[in-house]
Design a protein around this motif. Sequence first.
Motif, mmCIF file in Angstrom:
data_model
loop_
_atom_site.group_PDB
_atom_site.id
_atom_site.type_symbol
_atom_site.label_atom_id
_atom_site.label_comp_id
_atom_site.label_asym_id
_atom_site.label_seq_id
_atom_site.Cartn_x
_atom_site.Cartn_y
_atom_site.Cartn_z
ATOM 1 N N GLU A 1 0.695 -1.465 0.145
ATOM 2 C CA GLU A 1 -0.173 -0.171 -0.078
ATOM 3 C C GLU A 1 0.768 1.162 0.445
ATOM 4 O O GLU A 1 0.303 2.202 -0.116
ATOM 5 C CB GLU A 1 -1.617 -0.064 0.783
ATOM 6 N N ARG B 1 2.026 2.524 -8.466
ATOM 7 C CA ARG B 1 1.914 1.510 -9.481
ATOM 8 C C ARG B 1 2.954 0.687 -10.018
ATOM 9 O O ARG B 1 4.330 -0.679 -10.421
ATOM 10 C CB ARG B 1 1.142 2.244 -10.443
ATOM 11 N N GLY C 1 -5.146 -0.958 -9.273
ATOM 12 C CA GLY C 1 -6.542 0.058 -9.641
ATOM 13 C C GLY C 1 -7.074 -0.958 -10.856
ATOM 14 O O GLY C 1 -7.360 -2.364 -10.676
ATOM 15 N N GLU C 2 -7.669 0.039 -12.093
ATOM 16 C CA GLU C 2 -7.687 -0.770 -13.003
ATOM 17 C C GLU C 2 -7.676 -1.784 -13.868
ATOM 18 O O GLU C 2 -7.559 -2.566 -14.743
ATOM 19 C CB GLU C 2 -8.351 0.011 -13.872
ATOM 20 N N ASP D 1 -6.042 -4.388 -12.845
ATOM 21 C CA ASP D 1 -6.099 -5.276 -11.311
ATOM 22 C C ASP D 1 -5.765 -6.830 -12.369
ATOM 23 O O ASP D 1 -6.065 -7.829 -12.318
ATOM 24 C CB ASP D 1 -6.309 -5.808 -10.315
ATOM 25 N N GLU E 1 -2.458 5.624 -12.324
ATOM 26 C CA GLU E 1 -3.650 5.939 -12.605
ATOM 27 C C GLU E 1 -4.364 7.072 -13.421
ATOM 28 O O GLU E 1 -4.107 7.597 -14.372
ATOM 29 C CB GLU E 1 -4.092 6.436 -10.770
ATOM 30 N N PHE F 1 -5.905 -2.041 -5.112
ATOM 31 C CA PHE F 1 -5.578 -0.917 -4.986
ATOM 32 C C PHE F 1 -4.579 -0.228 -5.373
ATOM 33 O O PHE F 1 -4.517 0.497 -5.969
ATOM 34 C CB PHE F 1 -5.521 -0.038 -3.406
#
Length: 184
Positions: free
Chosen positions: A33, A37, A90-91, A93, A183, A87
């Motif tokens: 966390e 990314r 994000g998209e 994953d 992101e 998390f």
Amino acid sequence: MENEEIKSPVYSRDVLEFVTVAVQYCAFLESAEQKERKEFVDTILKLLPLLYLKGVLLPKYTSMSDEELQEYVTEDNYDIIRNNIAFVMGEKDDYLDVFVEDMKYSDSPILCTVSENLADIYQDLKNFACTFKDGYEESMMEALIVCKDNFEMYWGQKLTNVLRALHEIRFSMADDEEGMYEEE
């Protein structure tokens, strides 16, 4: 005849190197966390091939024990790791995969997630590493046997599947500096 000390297989070089990489992998996921990314993907792309190599080099033994190994990773621990990775990813994953057990019953690729596959590997490795940390040779040996079996039958394939997906995330947007990292 010289008195040679017989060493347990759990202290062999290949096993200790595997333990080292397993601990690094678990520690990295436990701090996921805190990563962006790009850093997460770049690092995990280095850890996974090393983990696979060390898993392949593990010696194969047959269990002689009926002992149940202690489970250190709880469902809550697993969910925290999986959610933290989800998390960070994000998209990115989700990915489609054809090398999963459920594919036998489908004509279409199956939706998988980076977070779940990495968390599945984490669960097995964390249980293994914690057993090793306890230092009881019989339990360590049993954990080695279970981990090697699970590598061959379960998480080794998950590792290669998620590695392919992470490779795609890392290199699919070569012309775009931001690419799949940032992101959207």
